[in-house]
Scaffold this active site. Structure first.
Site, PDB file in Angstrom:
ATOM      1  N   ASP A 109       0.828  -1.206   0.000  1.00  0.00           N
ATOM      2  CA  ASP A 109       0.000   0.000   0.000  1.00  0.00           C
ATOM      3  C   ASP A 109       0.867   1.264   0.000  1.00  0.00           C
ATOM      4  O   ASP A 109       1.940   1.282   0.598  1.00  0.00           O
ATOM      5  CB  ASP A 109      -0.902  -0.017   1.244  1.00  0.00           C
ATOM      6  N   THR A 164     -10.438  -7.143  -6.308  1.00  0.00           N
ATOM      7  CA  THR A 164     -11.658  -7.037  -7.119  1.00  0.00           C
ATOM      8  C   THR A 164     -12.239  -5.620  -7.019  1.00  0.00           C
ATOM      9  O   THR A 164     -12.947  -5.178  -7.911  1.00  0.00           O
ATOM     10  CB  THR A 164     -12.712  -8.077  -6.664  1.00  0.00           C
ATOM     11  N   HIS A 173       2.988   3.278  -9.116  1.00  0.00           N
ATOM     12  CA  HIS A 173       2.863   1.825  -9.268  1.00  0.00           C
ATOM     13  C   HIS A 173       4.125   1.242  -9.911  1.00  0.00           C
ATOM     14  O   HIS A 173       4.536   0.137  -9.583  1.00  0.00           O
ATOM     15  CB  HIS A 173       1.631   1.486 -10.102  1.00  0.00           C
ATOM     16  N   LEU A 231      10.935 -20.975  -3.848  1.00  0.00           N
ATOM     17  CA  LEU A 231       9.899 -20.085  -3.302  1.00  0.00           C
ATOM     18  C   LEU A 231       8.588 -20.242  -4.059  1.00  0.00           C
ATOM     19  O   LEU A 231       8.564 -20.215  -5.284  1.00  0.00           O
ATOM     20  CB  LEU A 231      10.378 -18.631  -3.440  1.00  0.00           C
ATOM     21  N   GLU A 283       0.722 -13.027  12.499  1.00  0.00           N
ATOM     22  CA  GLU A 283       1.195 -11.822  13.176  1.00  0.00           C
ATOM     23  C   GLU A 283       1.145 -10.680  12.169  1.00  0.00           C
ATOM     24  O   GLU A 283       1.599 -10.826  11.036  1.00  0.00           O
ATOM     25  CB  GLU A 283       2.642 -12.009  13.668  1.00  0.00           C
ATOM     26  N   ASN A 286       1.401   3.365  -2.999  1.00  0.00           N
ATOM     27  CA  ASN A 286       1.958   3.805  -4.290  1.00  0.00           C
ATOM     28  C   ASN A 286       1.406   5.170  -4.697  1.00  0.00           C
ATOM     29  O   ASN A 286       2.124   6.015  -5.234  1.00  0.00           O
ATOM     30  CB  ASN A 286       1.617   2.809  -5.402  1.00  0.00           C
TER      31      ASN A 286
HETATM   32  C1  FPP Z   1      -1.825   0.132  -3.372  1.00  0.00           C
HETATM   33  O1  FPP Z   1      -1.368   1.459  -3.448  1.00  0.00           O
HETATM   34  C2  FPP Z   1      -1.263  -0.681  -4.423  1.00  0.00           C
HETATM   35  C3  FPP Z   1      -1.984  -1.228  -5.453  1.00  0.00           C
HETATM   36  C4  FPP Z   1      -3.448  -1.046  -5.570  1.00  0.00           C
HETATM   37  C5  FPP Z   1      -1.343  -2.025  -6.508  1.00  0.00           C
HETATM   38  C6  FPP Z   1      -0.083  -2.762  -6.118  1.00  0.00           C
HETATM   39  C7  FPP Z   1       0.619  -3.077  -7.374  1.00  0.00           C
HETATM   40  C8  FPP Z   1       1.950  -3.032  -7.602  1.00  0.00           C
HETATM   41  C9  FPP Z   1       2.942  -2.785  -6.552  1.00  0.00           C
HETATM   42  C10 FPP Z   1       2.516  -3.227  -8.970  1.00  0.00           C
HETATM   43  C11 FPP Z   1       1.878  -4.237  -9.883  1.00  0.00           C
HETATM   44  C12 FPP Z   1       2.006  -5.627  -9.444  1.00  0.00           C
HETATM   45  C13 FPP Z   1       2.766  -6.565 -10.037  1.00  0.00           C
HETATM   46  C14 FPP Z   1       2.740  -7.988  -9.555  1.00  0.00           C
HETATM   47  C15 FPP Z   1       3.629  -6.272 -11.177  1.00  0.00           C
HETATM   48  P1  FPP Z   1      -2.443   2.627  -3.564  1.00  0.00           P
HETATM   49  O2  FPP Z   1      -2.485   3.050  -4.999  1.00  0.00           O
HETATM   50  O3  FPP Z   1      -3.744   2.196  -2.978  1.00  0.00           O
HETATM   51  O4  FPP Z   1      -1.737   3.717  -2.675  1.00  0.00           O
HETATM   52  P2  FPP Z   1      -2.460   4.929  -1.939  1.00  0.00           P
HETATM   53  O5  FPP Z   1      -3.270   4.328  -0.836  1.00  0.00           O
HETATM   54  O6  FPP Z   1      -1.312   5.744  -1.457  1.00  0.00           O
HETATM   55  O7  FPP Z   1      -3.281   5.642  -2.983  1.00  0.00           O
END
Ligand code: FPP
Length: 243
Positions: free
Chosen positions: A20, A66, A37, A131, A207, A22
């Site tokens: 979380d 989803t 991302h 893994l 945990e 990005n």
């Molecule tokens: C949450 O951050 C993250 C996501 C919804 C997507 C996670 C995806 C990746 C790290 C990259 C793609 C995955 C692969 C396997 C290549 P957010 O956008 O909800 O962050 P925020 O809460 O700060 O807006």
């Protein structure tokens, strides 16, 4: 420099990560959300590589829920593109490292190019012995449990399973994560403290660790700090600690 020493005999067998932050990372750097991302995908490569190197058995990553379809088209498209790029660029190294990839979630609901890439990655790595890398894409944990219940019902209707034989093991064996150890350590970055419909069954005794760092800044030192925090916990599974 990573100076945290881990007890290699007490590693979590199964680590789940909700990646979380990005979006906030992109905002802070005055960049488009897609760049957040993209930076998150870079962090992910390191964490996968290191999990394999230190001997984690199972790593489950929440890549796309989803609920994420409700984001803007531009953001959904960016995430789908990153998913495709990730598998194209990483599959050789992952395969070489004996990583076994499994997608958790409804692949049929994905665009054909993504669905095919994920199916190919699963097939190519199916017999690997290192893994186990579960990537949750178009995934929701309640839907996973409903799907397992439906599979049980089908077996009962077909006469191959008696209702009295439905127990925890029978349901568990119909989850996407069948055969995996339960989650020992669940990490959610960015300071949010929610499970967000991720591995509800599998986290029964996990945990939880909630580092405040945003996902793109989650480096090996941060990862090992989470594992060290896990190793400092006393796990009782509902029983009492030894006197
Ligand atoms: C949450 O951050 C993250 C996501 C919804 C997507 C996670 C995806 C990746 C790290 C990259 C793609 C995955 C692969 C396997 C290549 P957010 O956008 O909800 O962050 P925020 O809460 O700060 O807006």
């Amino acid at each position: 420099m990573d100076t945290i020493s881990l007890d290699v005999n007490r590693l979590p067998r199964h680590v789940g990560i909700i990646m979380d932050g990005n979006g906030r990372w992109a905002q802070r750097h005055k960049l488009k959300i897609a760049m957040g991302h993209r930076a998150g995908t870079e962090a992910l490569r390191e964490i996968i590589r290191n999990s394999s190197d230190i001997g984690i058995q199972v790593l489950t990553l929440y890549a796309f829920s989803t609920e994420n379809w409700s984001r803007s088209k531009a953001e959904v498209d960016a995430l789908m593109m990153l998913l495709l790029e990730f598998f194209q660029s990483e599959i050789d190294e992952l395969d070489q490292k004996q990583v076994r990839i499994l997608i958790l979630g409804d692949k049929d609901g994905l665009p054909p190019a993504q669905r095919d890439a994920l199916l190919r990655a699963e097939a190519r790595t199916a017999h690997n012995t290192g893994l186990k890398l579960n990537i949750a894409v178009n995934y929701g944990s309640r839907a996973e449990i409903v799907r397992a219940a439906r599979l049980l019902a089908q077996d009962v209707a077909a006469g191959v399973l008696a209702p009295q034989d439905i127990d925890e093991a029978a349901l568990e064996s119909r989850l996407y994560t069948a055969g995996d150890p339960p989650v020992d350590l669940l990490i959610r970055t960015s300071g949010e403290m929610r499970q967000s419909n991720f591995l509800l069954w599998q986290c029964a005794y996990a945990e939880f660790v909630f580092p405040t760092v945003l996902w793109p800044d989650f480096d090996l030192a941060a990862y090992h700090a989470c594992i060290a925090a896990y190793q400092g916990r006393s796990r009782r599974f509902g029983g009492r600690a030894e006197a």
